[in-house]
Design a protein around this motif. Structure first.
Motif, PDB file in Angstrom:
ATOM      1  N   GLY A 199      62.496 -97.355  -9.535  1.00 26.27           N
ATOM      2  CA  GLY A 199      62.149 -98.767  -9.585  1.00 26.27           C
ATOM      3  C   GLY A 199      60.700 -99.051  -9.241  1.00 26.27           C
TER       4      GLY A 199
ATOM      5  N   SER B  97      57.357-107.537  -6.044  1.00 30.96           N
ATOM      6  CA  SER B  97      58.761-107.568  -6.416  1.00 30.96           C
ATOM      7  C   SER B  97      59.581-107.682  -5.144  1.00 30.96           C
ATOM      8  CB  SER B  97      59.138-106.286  -7.182  1.00 30.96           C
ATOM      9  OG  SER B  97      60.527-106.140  -7.307  1.00 30.96           O
TER      10      SER B  97
ATOM     11  N   HIS C 250      63.651-107.563 -10.895  1.00 29.45           N
ATOM     12  CA  HIS C 250      63.347-108.158  -9.593  1.00 29.45           C
ATOM     13  C   HIS C 250      61.994-108.865  -9.539  1.00 29.45           C
ATOM     14  CE1 HIS C 250      66.485-105.229  -8.492  1.00 29.45           C
ATOM     15  NE2 HIS C 250      66.739-106.058  -7.500  1.00 29.45           N
TER      16      HIS C 250
ATOM     17  N   GLU D  25      62.400-106.205  -4.930  1.00 36.88           N
ATOM     18  CA  GLU D  25      63.269-105.034  -4.975  1.00 36.88           C
ATOM     19  C   GLU D  25      63.012-104.137  -3.762  1.00 36.88           C
ATOM     20  OE1 GLU D  25      64.282-102.030  -8.531  1.00 36.88           O
ATOM     21  OE2 GLU D  25      62.295-101.752  -7.678  1.00 36.88           O
TER      22      GLU D  25
ATOM     23  N   LYS E  99      64.097-101.588 -13.842  1.00 32.68           N
ATOM     24  CA  LYS E  99      64.510-102.035 -12.508  1.00 32.68           C
ATOM     25  C   LYS E  99      63.504-103.041 -11.946  1.00 32.68           C
ATOM     26  CE  LYS E  99      66.969 -97.763 -11.253  1.00 32.68           C
ATOM     27  NZ  LYS E  99      66.721 -97.025 -12.502  1.00 32.68           N
TER      28      LYS E  99
END
Length: 224
Positions: free
Chosen positions: A83, A97, A153, A99, A149
């Motif tokens: 990611g 992000s 996000h 994430e 990924k």
């Protein structure tokens, strides 16, 4: 292989599990094991040695301490960063992000994870060598799935655009980038039509409304 050779192979780091009590005592007495020049939260999990070069291999160090009781040669299948974190290691800069930092992990290694290291471990029973590449000796997810990924996000339009265009200039096709953009279809609407994209290609069209990327030097590919 002696512990000095192991440390050289691991860029100056040693896991405690890679030393016997006698070797640890010898390494400490001879000054081979050193204290970092700064307080490091990785210190409980890894020894720094005289071979360590500061600030050069933080990603490798993170991978090493993720499973501090398992030597690297016994980590199979190989766990790898994924990611947004993977894109940073691939040198996609200024990535914003929400994430978490992800490491894809085989089930057999899950009982050995370092939960205090701050990673999110995602179990995958089917890790293959085709899923990752080495970047400065750190196993890292391939760019396109890592982008997918990230786009799930990402919250900043310009950051998403820059990432997509950076992938284009690294040689990826618009079709490949559109596939990676599919998780971002509901994030932004067109300034021109007010419509929200329904697929990755339409997200690209939003990006092209904002800016047309410079062509690759040897590429005549159309962005249409």
């Amino acid at each position: 292989m002696g512990y000095r050779e192991v440390a050289a192979k691991q860029h100056g780091f040693l896991l405690p599990c890679q030393l016997t009590k006698q070797e640890l005592q010898e390494a400490q007495e001879t000054g081979f094991i050193i204290d970092p020049e700064w307080e490091s939260y990785t210190s409980p999990y890894v020894f720094y040695t005289t071979l360590y070069e500061p600030y050069t291999l933080d990603n490798y160090l993170g991978w090493l301490v993720a499973f501090p009781t398992i030597p690297p040669e016994e980590r199979f299948p190989t766990p790898y960063f994924a990611g947004t974190e993977a894109l940073r290691i691939h040198n996609f800069v200024s990535l914003r992000s929400d994430e978490p930092s992800i490491m894809i992990t085989p089930p057999a290694l899950m009982p050995h994870i370092n939960e205090k290291y701050g990673l999110t471990y995602v179990m995958n029973e089917n890790i293959t060598p085709d899923d990752w590449i080495l970047v400065d000796d750190t196993p890292v997810e391939n760019i396109l799935p890592a982008m997918r990924k990230f786009f799930a996000h990402v919250y900043d339009f310009d950051d998403a655009l820059d990432t997509a265009f950076s992938a284009y200039h690294r040689g990826y096709s618009w079709d490949e980038i559109a596939w990676a953009l599919e998780p971002a279809v509901d994030k932004w609407a067109s300034y021109e039509t007010g419509k929200t994209p329904t697929n990755g290609k339409e997200v690209l069209e939003l990006f092209f409304e904002e800016r047309i990327p410079a062509p690759r030097p040897t590429d005549n590919e159309s962005i249409e």
